[in-house]
Design a protein around this motif. Structure first.
Motif, PDB file in Angstrom:
ATOM      1  N   GLU A 189       1.509   4.440  -3.409  1.00 18.76           N
ATOM      2  CA  GLU A 189       1.449   5.892  -3.364  1.00 18.76           C
ATOM      3  C   GLU A 189       2.571   6.543  -4.172  1.00 18.76           C
ATOM      4  O   GLU A 189       2.468   7.712  -4.570  1.00 18.76           O
ATOM      5  CB  GLU A 189       1.538   6.371  -1.909  1.00 18.76           C
ATOM      6  CG  GLU A 189       0.360   5.973  -1.036  1.00 18.76           C
ATOM      7  CD  GLU A 189      -0.888   6.757  -1.362  1.00 18.76           C
ATOM      8  OE1 GLU A 189      -0.812   7.999  -1.384  1.00 18.76           O
ATOM      9  OE2 GLU A 189      -1.927   6.132  -1.628  1.00 18.76           O
ATOM     10  N   THR A 213      -2.455   3.086 -11.215  1.00 19.81           N
ATOM     11  CA  THR A 213      -2.316   1.993 -10.243  1.00 19.81           C
ATOM     12  C   THR A 213      -3.584   1.161 -10.090  1.00 19.81           C
ATOM     13  O   THR A 213      -3.598   0.237  -9.281  1.00 19.81           O
ATOM     14  CB  THR A 213      -1.931   2.565  -8.856  1.00 19.81           C
ATOM     15  OG1 THR A 213      -2.956   3.467  -8.416  1.00 19.81           O
ATOM     16  CG2 THR A 213      -0.596   3.280  -8.916  1.00 19.81           C
ATOM     17  N   LYS A 248      -6.735   2.010  -2.477  1.00 23.00           N
ATOM     18  CA  LYS A 248      -5.710   3.006  -2.176  1.00 23.00           C
ATOM     19  C   LYS A 248      -6.320   4.309  -1.674  1.00 23.00           C
ATOM     20  O   LYS A 248      -5.694   5.041  -0.902  1.00 23.00           O
ATOM     21  CB  LYS A 248      -4.868   3.269  -3.438  1.00 23.00           C
ATOM     22  CG  LYS A 248      -3.616   4.083  -3.172  1.00 23.00           C
ATOM     23  CD  LYS A 248      -2.824   4.336  -4.427  1.00 23.00           C
ATOM     24  CE  LYS A 248      -3.473   5.391  -5.302  1.00 23.00           C
ATOM     25  NZ  LYS A 248      -2.601   5.823  -6.419  1.00 23.00           N
ATOM     26  N   SER A 249      -7.542   4.612  -2.103  1.00 22.90           N
ATOM     27  CA  SER A 249      -8.184   5.867  -1.710  1.00 22.90           C
ATOM     28  C   SER A 249      -8.422   5.965  -0.214  1.00 22.90           C
ATOM     29  O   SER A 249      -8.453   7.054   0.362  1.00 22.90           O
ATOM     30  CB  SER A 249      -9.508   6.034  -2.449  1.00 22.90           C
ATOM     31  OG  SER A 249     -10.353   4.924  -2.197  1.00 22.90           O
ATOM     32  N   TYR A 255      -6.384   4.644   2.033  1.00 17.90           N
ATOM     33  CA  TYR A 255      -5.109   4.431   2.710  1.00 17.90           C
ATOM     34  C   TYR A 255      -4.770   5.597   3.630  1.00 17.90           C
ATOM     35  O   TYR A 255      -4.871   6.761   3.251  1.00 17.90           O
ATOM     36  CB  TYR A 255      -3.993   4.235   1.678  1.00 17.90           C
ATOM     37  CG  TYR A 255      -2.602   4.195   2.273  1.00 17.90           C
ATOM     38  CD1 TYR A 255      -2.159   3.085   2.967  1.00 17.90           C
ATOM     39  CD2 TYR A 255      -1.753   5.292   2.153  1.00 17.90           C
ATOM     40  CE1 TYR A 255      -0.886   3.054   3.516  1.00 17.90           C
ATOM     41  CE2 TYR A 255      -0.479   5.268   2.695  1.00 17.90           C
ATOM     42  CZ  TYR A 255      -0.061   4.154   3.369  1.00 17.90           C
ATOM     43  OH  TYR A 255       1.189   4.122   3.922  1.00 17.90           O
ATOM     44  N   GLN A 315       0.809  -1.221   0.000  1.00 17.28           N
ATOM     45  CA  GLN A 315       0.000   0.000   0.000  1.00 17.28           C
ATOM     46  C   GLN A 315       0.846   1.278   0.000  1.00 17.28           C
ATOM     47  O   GLN A 315       0.575   2.194  -0.769  1.00 17.28           O
ATOM     48  CB  GLN A 315      -0.964  -0.013   1.189  1.00 17.28           C
ATOM     49  CG  GLN A 315      -2.052  -1.071   1.110  1.00 17.28           C
ATOM     50  CD  GLN A 315      -3.111  -0.752   0.067  1.00 17.28           C
ATOM     51  OE1 GLN A 315      -2.998   0.220  -0.659  1.00 17.28           O
ATOM     52  NE2 GLN A 315      -4.137  -1.581  -0.026  1.00 17.28           N
ATOM     53  N   PRO A 316       1.877   1.394   0.840  1.00 21.93           N
ATOM     54  CA  PRO A 316       2.700   2.611   0.789  1.00 21.93           C
ATOM     55  C   PRO A 316       3.419   2.786  -0.548  1.00 21.93           C
ATOM     56  O   PRO A 316       3.572   3.908  -1.029  1.00 21.93           O
ATOM     57  CB  PRO A 316       3.706   2.407   1.929  1.00 21.93           C
ATOM     58  CG  PRO A 316       3.055   1.442   2.841  1.00 21.93           C
ATOM     59  CD  PRO A 316       2.261   0.536   1.978  1.00 21.93           C
TER      60      PRO A 316
END
Length: 251
Positions: free
Chosen positions: A126, A132, A203-204, A206, A122-123
């Motif tokens: 970004e 993505t 991801k939104s 996160y 996850q990081p």
């Protein structure tokens, strides 16, 4: 059971060794950098040991079901070959997931070079410049197969275990059967509860601060608690703890 517990301990030690030494180096020495190859290796081994532990916990639940459902035939059914096959399967699954995620992630271009986290999926998403969305879908699909799949097998095994226990006539045998499975069920709850909340999200949603706490819980806290949880099943350990507790109270 003890063979599988030894494998769980091995995975926990390796799991901790992937993240903790680098964290300690950053805190004590003050270094904050990691090479791209080093980050890729950290991500691969992190996924490898994590996914292997998911499948190993599923194998342990199957082992507990066989021990409770067929106690007299347990030694005949669960032979050494069966154990070794189950453990080998967990490592194969861990290798496959680790390679797929690592190769796909590091084949894409990175826009940023600063990550306020260790090298996890996850990081790193970004920092990617490309679209993505396909990678996010791939992460969720693999997470469903590698996290939710074994978890459903564990749930199914424990449903069968509960029905088997309720069929037992004596309260003593029921209590012994529940005691046999309680430690494993607690470990599963701790590990899967935090890991699923990390990987089964887009991801939104996160959040670096929240996800760092979640990551530390299943990479550091849970492996440290596993030996304690399983040791509390041992009557000698519980007796020593009670004796020590009385000394503290009446000192």
């Amino acid at each position: 059971m003890y063979f599988l517990l030894s494998q769980l301990s091995f995975l926990d030690i390796c799991y901790l060794s992937v993240i903790v030494p680098k964290i300690l180096e950053n805190l004590i020495v003050g270094t904050i950098g990691i090479s791209k190859k080093g980050c890729a290796m950290q991500m691969f081994f992190f996924l490898f040991f994590g996914v292997a532990e998911c499948f190993l916990l599923a194998a342990m639940s199957f082992d507990r079901y066989m021990a409770i459902r067929y106690p007299l035939h347990y030694a005949v059914i669960m032979k050494s070959r069966v154990y070794k096959s189950l453990v080998a399967g967990t490592y194969v699954c861990g290798t496959a997931v680790g390679l797929v995620h690592t190769i796909i992630t590091f084949s894409l271009p990175f826009c940023g070079l600063t990550i306020n986290h260790f090298c996890e999926i996850q990081p790193l998403l970004e920092l990617l410049c490309a679209n993505t969305s396909p990678t996010e879908i791939q992460v969720i699909v693999v997470a469903v197969l590698a996290v939710v799949g074994p978890f459903l097998l564990i749930i199914y095994s424990y449903i069968r275990i509960i029905f088997t226990i309720l069929e037992k006539s004596s309260a003593e045998s029921q209590q012994k059967a529940f005691s046999t499975s309680s430690s494993h069920l607690l470990v599963v709850t701790l590990f899967y509860g935090t890991a699923s909340s990390m990987y089964l999200q887009p991801k939104s949603s996160y959040s670096a601060s929240v996800d760092k706490l979640l990551s530390l819980s299943y990479t550091v806290v849970t492996p440290l608690l596993n030996p304690i949880i399983y040791s509390l099943r041992n009557e000698e350990v519980k007796g020593a703890l009670r004796k020590r507790w009385r000394k503290i109270i009446f000192a």
